[in-house]
Design a protein around this motif. Structure first.
Motif, PDB file in Angstrom:
ATOM      1  N   ARG A   1     -41.352  -1.323  11.410  1.00 59.46           N
ATOM      2  CA  ARG A   1     -41.177  -0.599  10.144  1.00 59.46           C
ATOM      3  C   ARG A   1     -42.342   0.342   9.889  1.00 59.46           C
ATOM      4  NH1 ARG A   1     -40.994  -5.677   6.513  1.00 59.46           N
ATOM      5  NH2 ARG A   1     -42.640  -6.105   8.041  1.00 59.46           N
ATOM      6  N   SER A   2     -43.537  -0.070  10.257  1.00 60.82           N
ATOM      7  CA  SER A   2     -44.706   0.751   9.970  1.00 60.82           C
ATOM      8  C   SER A   2     -45.053   1.693  11.110  1.00 60.82           C
ATOM      9  CB  SER A   2     -45.915  -0.148   9.693  1.00 60.82           C
ATOM     10  OG  SER A   2     -46.326  -0.794  10.880  1.00 60.82           O
ATOM     11  N   GLY A   3     -44.498   1.487  12.300  1.00 60.45           N
ATOM     12  CA  GLY A   3     -44.856   2.312  13.441  1.00 60.45           C
ATOM     13  C   GLY A   3     -46.205   1.970  14.018  1.00 60.45           C
ATOM     14  N   LEU A   4     -46.711   0.768  13.712  1.00 57.50           N
ATOM     15  CA  LEU A   4     -48.030   0.345  14.193  1.00 57.50           C
ATOM     16  C   LEU A   4     -47.898  -0.770  15.218  1.00 57.50           C
ATOM     17  CD1 LEU A   4     -50.278   0.061  10.985  1.00 57.50           C
ATOM     18  CD2 LEU A   4     -50.441   1.762  12.794  1.00 57.50           C
ATOM     19  N   GLU A   5     -48.774  -0.709  16.201  1.00 59.75           N
ATOM     20  CA  GLU A   5     -48.876  -1.774  17.199  1.00 59.75           C
ATOM     21  C   GLU A   5     -50.353  -2.028  17.446  1.00 59.75           C
ATOM     22  OE1 GLU A   5     -47.443  -2.623  21.824  1.00 59.75           O
ATOM     23  OE2 GLU A   5     -47.199  -0.644  20.906  1.00 59.75           O
ATOM     24  N   VAL A   6     -50.736  -3.279  17.567  1.00 63.56           N
ATOM     25  CA  VAL A   6     -52.128  -3.619  17.840  1.00 63.56           C
ATOM     26  C   VAL A   6     -52.217  -4.293  19.197  1.00 63.56           C
ATOM     27  CG1 VAL A   6     -54.172  -4.845  17.054  1.00 63.56           C
ATOM     28  CG2 VAL A   6     -52.598  -3.893  15.384  1.00 63.56           C
ATOM     29  N   LEU A   7     -53.093  -3.762  20.058  1.00 58.72           N
ATOM     30  CA  LEU A   7     -53.294  -4.292  21.400  1.00 58.72           C
ATOM     31  C   LEU A   7     -54.772  -4.586  21.592  1.00 58.72           C
ATOM     32  CD1 LEU A   7     -51.284  -1.519  23.286  1.00 58.72           C
ATOM     33  CD2 LEU A   7     -50.411  -3.760  22.619  1.00 58.72           C
ATOM     34  N   ARG A   8     -55.083  -5.237  22.689  1.00 59.33           N
ATOM     35  CA  ARG A   8     -56.484  -5.390  23.090  1.00 59.33           C
ATOM     36  C   ARG A   8     -56.701  -4.618  24.389  1.00 59.33           C
ATOM     37  NH1 ARG A   8     -59.806  -9.219  20.889  1.00 59.33           N
ATOM     38  NH2 ARG A   8     -58.884 -10.711  19.435  1.00 59.33           N
ATOM     39  N   ASP A   9     -57.847  -3.924  24.482  1.00 61.15           N
ATOM     40  CA  ASP A   9     -58.158  -3.264  25.741  1.00 61.15           C
ATOM     41  C   ASP A   9     -58.781  -4.271  26.698  1.00 61.15           C
ATOM     42  OD1 ASP A   9     -60.875  -3.572  25.157  1.00 61.15           O
ATOM     43  OD2 ASP A   9     -61.173  -1.489  24.574  1.00 61.15           O
ATOM     44  N   TRP A  10     -59.186  -3.794  27.889  1.00 65.18           N
ATOM     45  CA  TRP A  10     -59.678  -4.730  28.915  1.00 65.18           C
ATOM     46  C   TRP A  10     -61.047  -5.324  28.573  1.00 65.18           C
ATOM     47  CZ3 TRP A  10     -57.516  -0.009  29.680  1.00 65.18           C
ATOM     48  CH2 TRP A  10     -58.375   1.092  29.680  1.00 65.18           C
ATOM     49  N   ASN A  11     -61.690  -4.817  27.528  1.00 63.26           N
ATOM     50  CA  ASN A  11     -62.930  -5.429  27.040  1.00 63.26           C
ATOM     51  C   ASN A  11     -62.672  -6.392  25.887  1.00 63.26           C
ATOM     52  OD1 ASN A  11     -64.882  -3.983  28.746  1.00 63.26           O
ATOM     53  ND2 ASN A  11     -64.183  -2.175  27.621  1.00 63.26           N
ATOM     54  N   GLY A  12     -61.393  -6.560  25.525  1.00 71.51           N
ATOM     55  CA  GLY A  12     -61.049  -7.443  24.417  1.00 71.51           C
ATOM     56  C   GLY A  12     -61.168  -6.792  23.058  1.00 71.51           C
ATOM     57  N   VAL A  13     -61.382  -5.474  23.033  1.00 67.05           N
ATOM     58  CA  VAL A  13     -61.523  -4.747  21.763  1.00 67.05           C
ATOM     59  C   VAL A  13     -60.145  -4.289  21.301  1.00 67.05           C
ATOM     60  CG1 VAL A  13     -62.585  -2.771  20.612  1.00 67.05           C
ATOM     61  CG2 VAL A  13     -63.851  -3.999  22.399  1.00 67.05           C
ATOM     62  N   ALA A  14     -59.881  -4.454  20.015  1.00 68.48           N
ATOM     63  CA  ALA A  14     -58.569  -4.076  19.482  1.00 68.48           C
ATOM     64  C   ALA A  14     -58.379  -2.567  19.476  1.00 68.48           C
ATOM     65  CB  ALA A  14     -58.409  -4.628  18.062  1.00 68.48           C
ATOM     66  N   GLN A  15     -57.165  -2.161  19.802  1.00 69.49           N
ATOM     67  CA  GLN A  15     -56.730  -0.777  19.664  1.00 69.49           C
ATOM     68  C   GLN A  15     -55.446  -0.763  18.856  1.00 69.49           C
ATOM     69  OE1 GLN A  15     -56.302   1.193  23.455  1.00 69.49           O
ATOM     70  NE2 GLN A  15     -58.515   1.349  23.763  1.00 69.49           N
ATOM     71  N   VAL A  16     -55.341   0.225  17.973  1.00 68.98           N
ATOM     72  CA  VAL A  16     -54.148   0.372  17.148  1.00 68.98           C
ATOM     73  C   VAL A  16     -53.360   1.575  17.651  1.00 68.98           C
ATOM     74  CG1 VAL A  16     -53.244   0.688  14.819  1.00 68.98           C
ATOM     75  CG2 VAL A  16     -55.371  -0.592  15.171  1.00 68.98           C
ATOM     76  N   VAL A  17     -52.072   1.357  17.924  1.00 71.05           N
ATOM     77  CA  VAL A  17     -51.203   2.425  18.397  1.00 71.05           C
ATOM     78  C   VAL A  17     -50.306   2.872  17.243  1.00 71.05           C
ATOM     79  CG1 VAL A  17     -49.505   3.127  20.126  1.00 71.05           C
ATOM     80  CG2 VAL A  17     -51.217   1.382  20.690  1.00 71.05           C
TER      81      VAL A  17
END
Length: 318
Positions: free
Chosen positions: A13-29
């Protein structure tokens, strides 16, 4: 959307996705309904990707970029605060781009109508004890990154002085644009302006050309610039339209061949595919009294070259 402790999550609904990069740091798509996307890392509050609806990345990232804190990745859009370049006593471009930011769930809406046409994420940075040792000023840096339904990217920075005394800072959105061939690119909107040439000890010159073109290293700060600038890429048949508010200067940088070979996180030939055009406040520091807040806005659009002149007449909408 509250994203808890950064578990991978998606909210269609919001068009947001949260992932972790290979260092474990969050990224928001961020994703627009038409297929454009942007990716924002909590490492530095850095926009690490901005893709159009065909999946082409409009921002440059070096193939030799080092994706490991504490240093900023070479590419995307970096937050340069509270210093740009080597203009003060801090590390180059300040410390904000090297810190881990937090999601800001308590943000105040900037525009109540924003949510209708944009998907956004809000980040916040506050100084650590180590930051206060090297720059003894309490601040809150709130950053909103938004993607419009048409794929335009906007960034709004709000920096508040929560200190007991005034402080001053410089600032830039250090923006690496992806171009087809630097020799075929030109910038319009900066002609006739004065600029400080970092290759000549910040000596002041006046731009003479009808447009800025590139045939050697360039490292300039164009001062008192208009709020709309265009980067025309003949080969890609599109133009970047850069709109800004609260940021009087534009930094233009390309390292060219010789300097590229000295940079460990930059390919020897990659200067041909990138151009930095930064909305900035460099020449004159911004000073905030206790309790005051400064706002700096940037909006990036990629438009067909045939429509570029229409966009140059439009005001900033963010």
């Amino acid at each position: 959307m509250s994203m808890g402790r950064f578990a991978n999550s998606t909210d269609p609904r919001s068009g947001l996705e949260v992932l972790r990069d290979w260092n474990g740091v969050a990224q928001v798509v961020l994703r627009s309904p038409k297929g454009a996307s942007a990716r924002v890392s909590l490492h530095g509050g850095q926009v690490v990707s901005w893709r159009n609806d065909r999946g082409e990345d409009l921002l440059f990232t070096s193939s030799k970029a080092i994706f490991k804190p504490p240093n900023a990745m070479r590419g995307g859009i970096q937050m340069c605060f509270p210093q740009f370049g080597y203009s003060g006593t801090l590390e180059r471009h300040g410390f904000a781009r090297n810190r881990i930011w937090a999601l800001d769930d308590e943000h105040q809406p900037i525009n109540h109508n924003d949510n209708v046409s944009k998907v956004s994420v809000d980040l916040i940075l506050k100084p650590s004890e180590d930051d206060l040792k090297c720059w003894p000023h309490c601040f809150e840096f709130r950053l909103r990154v938004s993607l419009s339904k048409d794929g335009d990217l906007s960034l709004v920075s709000r920096i508040r002085n929560v200190n007991g005394k005034p402080f001053s800072f410089s600032f830039a959105y250090h923006t690496y644009l992806s171009v087809s061939d630097i020799s075929e690119v030109r910038i319009e909107g900066l002609e006739t302006l004065d600029y400080l040439d970092n290759l000549s000890h910040k000596e002041r010159f006046t731009e003479q050309g009808d447009a800025i073109t590139f045939e050697s290293e360039v490292d300039r700060v164009y001062v008192s610039s208009p709020n709309v600038v265009a980067v025309l890429d003949h080969e890609k048949k599109h133009s970047f339209v850069i709109r800004k508010e609260g940021l009087p200067d534009v930094v233009v940088w390309n390292p060219w061949e010789k300097k590229s070979k000295t940079m460990v996180d930059f390919g020897d030939e990659e200067y041909k595919q990138m151009l930095c055009v930064d909305a900035a406040a460099v020449e004159r520091a911004i000073t905030l009294k206790p309790g005051e807040e400064w706002t700096g806005k940037l909006e990036l659009s990629a438009v067909s070259s045939t429509n570029c002149s229409d966009h140059l007449d439009h005001p900033v909408s963010i």
